[in-house]
Design a protein around this motif. Structure first.
Motif, PDB file in Angstrom:
ATOM      1  N   MET A   1       0.987  -1.439  -0.254  1.00  0.00           N
ATOM      2  CA  MET A   1       0.072  -0.012  -0.431  1.00  0.00           C
ATOM      3  C   MET A   1       0.869   0.928   0.181  1.00  0.00           C
ATOM      4  O   MET A   1       1.996   1.268   1.054  1.00  0.00           O
ATOM      5  N   LEU A   2       0.647   2.520  -0.952  1.00  0.00           N
ATOM      6  CA  LEU A   2       1.271   3.317  -0.737  1.00  0.00           C
ATOM      7  C   LEU A   2       0.359   4.469   0.176  1.00  0.00           C
ATOM      8  O   LEU A   2      -0.148   4.815   0.259  1.00  0.00           O
ATOM      9  N   ASN A   3       1.754   4.712   1.037  1.00  0.00           N
ATOM     10  CA  ASN A   3       1.387   6.209   2.333  1.00  0.00           C
ATOM     11  C   ASN A   3       2.340   7.111   1.805  1.00  0.00           C
ATOM     12  O   ASN A   3       1.192   8.205   1.946  1.00  0.00           O
ATOM     13  N   TRP A   4       3.125   7.355   1.642  1.00  0.00           N
ATOM     14  CA  TRP A   4       3.551   8.225   0.681  1.00  0.00           C
ATOM     15  C   TRP A   4       4.783   8.125  -1.064  1.00  0.00           C
ATOM     16  O   TRP A   4       5.914   6.694  -0.908  1.00  0.00           O
ATOM     17  N   VAL A   5       4.928   9.245  -1.625  1.00  0.00           N
ATOM     18  CA  VAL A   5       5.821   9.085  -2.514  1.00  0.00           C
ATOM     19  C   VAL A   5       6.697  10.368  -3.077  1.00  0.00           C
ATOM     20  O   VAL A   5       5.387  10.782  -3.314  1.00  0.00           O
ATOM     21  N   ILE A   6       7.511  11.115  -2.893  1.00  0.00           N
ATOM     22  CA  ILE A   6       8.330  12.086  -3.506  1.00  0.00           C
ATOM     23  C   ILE A   6       8.870  11.416  -4.925  1.00  0.00           C
ATOM     24  O   ILE A   6       9.677  10.700  -5.369  1.00  0.00           O
ATOM     25  N   THR A   7       8.635  12.474  -6.140  1.00  0.00           N
ATOM     26  CA  THR A   7       9.380  12.133  -7.323  1.00  0.00           C
ATOM     27  C   THR A   7       9.376  12.687  -8.216  1.00  0.00           C
ATOM     28  O   THR A   7       8.378  14.400  -8.118  1.00  0.00           O
ATOM     29  N   ASP A   8       9.967  12.762  -9.173  1.00  0.00           N
ATOM     30  CA  ASP A   8      10.104  14.118 -10.663  1.00  0.00           C
ATOM     31  C   ASP A   8       9.486  13.302 -12.055  1.00  0.00           C
ATOM     32  O   ASP A   8       9.705  11.792 -12.134  1.00  0.00           O
ATOM     33  N   LEU A   9       8.290  13.636 -11.985  1.00  0.00           N
ATOM     34  CA  LEU A   9       7.752  13.511 -13.621  1.00  0.00           C
ATOM     35  C   LEU A   9       7.594  14.220 -14.710  1.00  0.00           C
ATOM     36  O   LEU A   9       7.827  15.821 -14.877  1.00  0.00           O
ATOM     37  N   GLN A  10       8.479  13.666 -15.359  1.00  0.00           N
ATOM     38  CA  GLN A  10       8.238  14.615 -16.590  1.00  0.00           C
ATOM     39  C   GLN A  10       7.209  14.056 -17.479  1.00  0.00           C
ATOM     40  O   GLN A  10       7.446  12.496 -18.481  1.00  0.00           O
ATOM     41  N   PRO A  11       6.431  14.556 -17.880  1.00  0.00           N
ATOM     42  CA  PRO A  11       5.035  13.567 -18.755  1.00  0.00           C
ATOM     43  C   PRO A  11       5.136  12.888 -20.064  1.00  0.00           C
ATOM     44  O   PRO A  11       4.485  12.695 -20.997  1.00  0.00           O
ATOM     45  N   GLY A  12       6.481  14.039 -21.059  1.00  0.00           N
ATOM     46  CA  GLY A  12       6.983  14.269 -22.666  1.00  0.00           C
ATOM     47  C   GLY A  12       5.906  15.180 -23.203  1.00  0.00           C
ATOM     48  O   GLY A  12       6.062  14.854 -24.485  1.00  0.00           O
ATOM     49  N   ASP A  13       5.789  16.092 -22.246  1.00  0.00           N
ATOM     50  CA  ASP A  13       4.302  17.520 -23.055  1.00  0.00           C
ATOM     51  C   ASP A  13       5.752  18.426 -22.932  1.00  0.00           C
ATOM     52  O   ASP A  13       4.963  19.619 -23.139  1.00  0.00           O
ATOM     53  N   GLY A  14       6.846  18.063 -22.378  1.00  0.00           N
ATOM     54  CA  GLY A  14       7.591  19.493 -21.852  1.00  0.00           C
ATOM     55  C   GLY A  14       7.351  20.184 -20.764  1.00  0.00           C
ATOM     56  O   GLY A  14       8.163  21.376 -20.219  1.00  0.00           O
ATOM     57  N   THR A  15       6.587  19.318 -19.930  1.00  0.00           N
ATOM     58  CA  THR A  15       6.587  19.812 -18.109  1.00  0.00           C
ATOM     59  C   THR A  15       7.009  19.090 -17.628  1.00  0.00           C
ATOM     60  O   THR A  15       7.248  17.700 -17.816  1.00  0.00           O
ATOM     61  N   ASN A  16       7.977  19.718 -16.492  1.00  0.00           N
ATOM     62  CA  ASN A  16       8.378  19.084 -15.289  1.00  0.00           C
ATOM     63  C   ASN A  16       7.626  18.970 -13.854  1.00  0.00           C
ATOM     64  O   ASN A  16       7.294  19.845 -13.664  1.00  0.00           O
ATOM     65  N   TYR A  17       7.137  18.079 -12.801  1.00  0.00           N
ATOM     66  CA  TYR A  17       6.966  18.772 -11.706  1.00  0.00           C
ATOM     67  C   TYR A  17       7.593  17.926 -10.970  1.00  0.00           C
ATOM     68  O   TYR A  17       7.690  16.487 -11.139  1.00  0.00           O
ATOM     69  N   THR A  18       7.589  18.632  -9.580  1.00  0.00           N
ATOM     70  CA  THR A  18       8.234  17.775  -8.382  1.00  0.00           C
ATOM     71  C   THR A  18       6.841  17.161  -7.795  1.00  0.00           C
ATOM     72  O   THR A  18       5.679  18.607  -7.311  1.00  0.00           O
ATOM     73  N   LEU A  19       6.004  15.527  -7.381  1.00  0.00           N
ATOM     74  CA  LEU A  19       4.760  15.923  -7.255  1.00  0.00           C
ATOM     75  C   LEU A  19       5.252  14.917  -5.021  1.00  0.00           C
ATOM     76  O   LEU A  19       6.504  14.181  -5.349  1.00  0.00           O
ATOM     77  N   HIS A  20       4.665  15.385  -4.738  1.00  0.00           N
ATOM     78  CA  HIS A  20       4.650  14.566  -2.837  1.00  0.00           C
ATOM     79  C   HIS A  20       3.746  14.665  -2.926  1.00  0.00           C
ATOM     80  O   HIS A  20       2.410  15.241  -2.977  1.00  0.00           O
TER      81      HIS A  20
END
Length: 78
Positions: A1-20
């Protein structure tokens, strides 16, 4: 089960996100995106905008909303 995660996300459309991503006690997942906006995401891909540092927008950023939805769906949560 996922409780928390921090990730860098680059979905391929030129955007970049850091998600908590943190499991919400009442269901779903709280997602803080780039320290700029807060979202509530559900395992079915539904994403609701909760708050933003910039309130001058009438609607939440659709690219961010889609990126979060795709990421949550990709986790395959039960």
């Amino acid at each position: 089960m996922l409780n928390w995660v921090i990730t860098d996300l680059q979905p391929g459309d030129g955007t970049n996100y850091t998600l908590h991503v943190v499991k919400h006690v009442y269901g779903g997942y709280l997602v803080c995106c780039n320290d700029e906006s807060m979202w509530l995401a559900f395992k079915d891909g539904e994403v609701k905008h909760l708050a933003s540092r910039h309130w001058d927008y009438d609607t939440p950023n659709q690219f961010t909303q889609k990126a979060i939805s795709d990421y949550i769906l990709g986790l395959g949560l039960e």
